[in-house]
Design a protein around this motif. Sequence first.
Motif, PDB file in Angstrom:
ATOM      1  N   GLN A 244      39.537 103.278 -61.043  1.00 38.57           N
ATOM      2  CA  GLN A 244      38.653 103.110 -59.889  1.00 38.57           C
ATOM      3  C   GLN A 244      37.332 102.452 -60.296  1.00 38.57           C
ATOM      4  O   GLN A 244      36.833 102.650 -61.398  1.00 38.57           O
TER       5      GLN A 244
ATOM      6  N   GLN B  65      36.369  99.379 -64.261  1.00 39.88           N
ATOM      7  CA  GLN B  65      37.419 100.400 -64.313  1.00 39.88           C
ATOM      8  C   GLN B  65      37.205 101.285 -65.533  1.00 39.88           C
ATOM      9  O   GLN B  65      36.980 100.791 -66.635  1.00 39.88           O
TER      10      GLN B  65
ATOM     11  N   ASP C 106      41.118 104.364 -53.358  1.00 33.87           N
ATOM     12  CA  ASP C 106      41.803 103.125 -53.726  1.00 33.87           C
ATOM     13  C   ASP C 106      42.044 102.341 -52.444  1.00 33.87           C
ATOM     14  O   ASP C 106      42.947 102.637 -51.677  1.00 33.87           O
ATOM     15  N   PHE C 107      41.181 101.330 -52.209  1.00 34.71           N
ATOM     16  CA  PHE C 107      41.294 100.503 -51.015  1.00 34.71           C
ATOM     17  C   PHE C 107      42.237  99.322 -51.215  1.00 34.71           C
ATOM     18  O   PHE C 107      42.499  98.583 -50.269  1.00 34.71           O
ATOM     19  N   VAL C 108      42.725  99.131 -52.445  1.00 35.65           N
ATOM     20  CA  VAL C 108      43.425  97.893 -52.784  1.00 35.65           C
ATOM     21  C   VAL C 108      44.919  98.080 -52.956  1.00 35.65           C
ATOM     22  O   VAL C 108      45.726  97.362 -52.362  1.00 35.65           O
ATOM     23  N   ARG C 109      45.329  99.055 -53.760  1.00 31.68           N
ATOM     24  CA  ARG C 109      46.734  99.157 -54.139  1.00 31.68           C
ATOM     25  C   ARG C 109      47.476 100.265 -53.391  1.00 31.68           C
ATOM     26  O   ARG C 109      48.383 100.002 -52.614  1.00 31.68           O
TER      27      ARG C 109
ATOM     28  N   LEU D  27      46.067 102.784 -51.389  1.00 31.84           N
ATOM     29  CA  LEU D  27      45.460 103.268 -50.149  1.00 31.84           C
ATOM     30  C   LEU D  27      45.495 104.789 -50.066  1.00 31.84           C
ATOM     31  O   LEU D  27      46.029 105.381 -49.130  1.00 31.84           O
TER      32      LEU D  27
ATOM     33  N   ARG E 121      42.986  98.634 -45.893  1.00 34.32           N
ATOM     34  CA  ARG E 121      43.293  97.829 -47.074  1.00 34.32           C
ATOM     35  C   ARG E 121      42.221  96.757 -47.242  1.00 34.32           C
ATOM     36  O   ARG E 121      41.837  96.086 -46.292  1.00 34.32           O
ATOM     37  N   MET E 122      41.740  96.608 -48.461  1.00 36.27           N
ATOM     38  CA  MET E 122      40.747  95.586 -48.766  1.00 36.27           C
ATOM     39  C   MET E 122      41.264  94.689 -49.889  1.00 36.27           C
ATOM     40  O   MET E 122      42.083  95.129 -50.710  1.00 36.27           O
ATOM     41  N   VAL E 123      40.774  93.470 -49.908  1.00 35.00           N
ATOM     42  CA  VAL E 123      41.191  92.503 -50.917  1.00 35.00           C
ATOM     43  C   VAL E 123      39.991  92.146 -51.776  1.00 35.00           C
ATOM     44  O   VAL E 123      38.963  91.688 -51.242  1.00 35.00           O
ATOM     45  N   PRO E 124      40.060  92.361 -53.090  1.00 39.89           N
ATOM     46  CA  PRO E 124      38.927  92.010 -53.955  1.00 39.89           C
ATOM     47  C   PRO E 124      38.625  90.520 -53.876  1.00 39.89           C
ATOM     48  O   PRO E 124      39.527  89.686 -53.808  1.00 39.89           O
TER      49      PRO E 124
END
Length: 232
Positions: free
Chosen positions: A47, A70, A110-113, A115, A170-173
């Motif tokens: 994270q 991370q 975890d907003f990316v993988r 959720l 969901r977010m995308v870096p």
Amino acid sequence: MPAPPIGSVGERILQWKFGTQERATRFYSDQMLDHLNPAMIEFVGRQEIAFVATADADGECDNSLRTGEQGFMHVIDPRTLAYPEYRGNGVMASLGNIAENPHVGILLVDFVRDLVGLHINGCARIVEDEDLRTAVPDLPTDHGGGRLSERWVVITVQEAYIHCRKHIPRMVPAPRHRCRGTDNATRKGGDYFDAKSTPRQDESASTTVGVQRSATPAESTIPDATADAGDH
């Protein structure tokens, strides 16, 4: 000696009032641990964002964002977690609260993988960087952007449990240059909310060191659903 009951007195009173005891008992039994298991440790290690909730001795709350590479949230062992404190605005809101009241609540999402989120609650203490590195040689040294940890918050884990994924977006870096450690007001966001020119409504409040914040809430006409919760 039997283990203490999980959850607060307030939780249990409201579970009784609103009829959620069965669901709550199942959650306590199936999802809540008093340490970090291997899956949780792996989750913490990848994270980059943490939300840290603290309160002072009077219960006045603060919630602060912590970010890093991370692994910046470092698991020392299944019952012990540490995160670094960098040079900031000098207010020391979170650390000041911890100095009065060691109870903290951390939320990692975890907003990316996957959720999903992880709550970690426990008791914290403040340790200088040099002292902790002497005791824990494998503390991370790469904090990104040249940042240096001045001290660490070390948490003894008391509760660890899932935050369900159903409402996590969901977010995308995206690539971004971060001005970590800068004192440039514009790069830090400037007076984004126009606070500098907005007078406080509580005229008795003071920013002078040693003057307490007002603890009297404004009068409200909103009914309190918990008002009679203790009458059982």
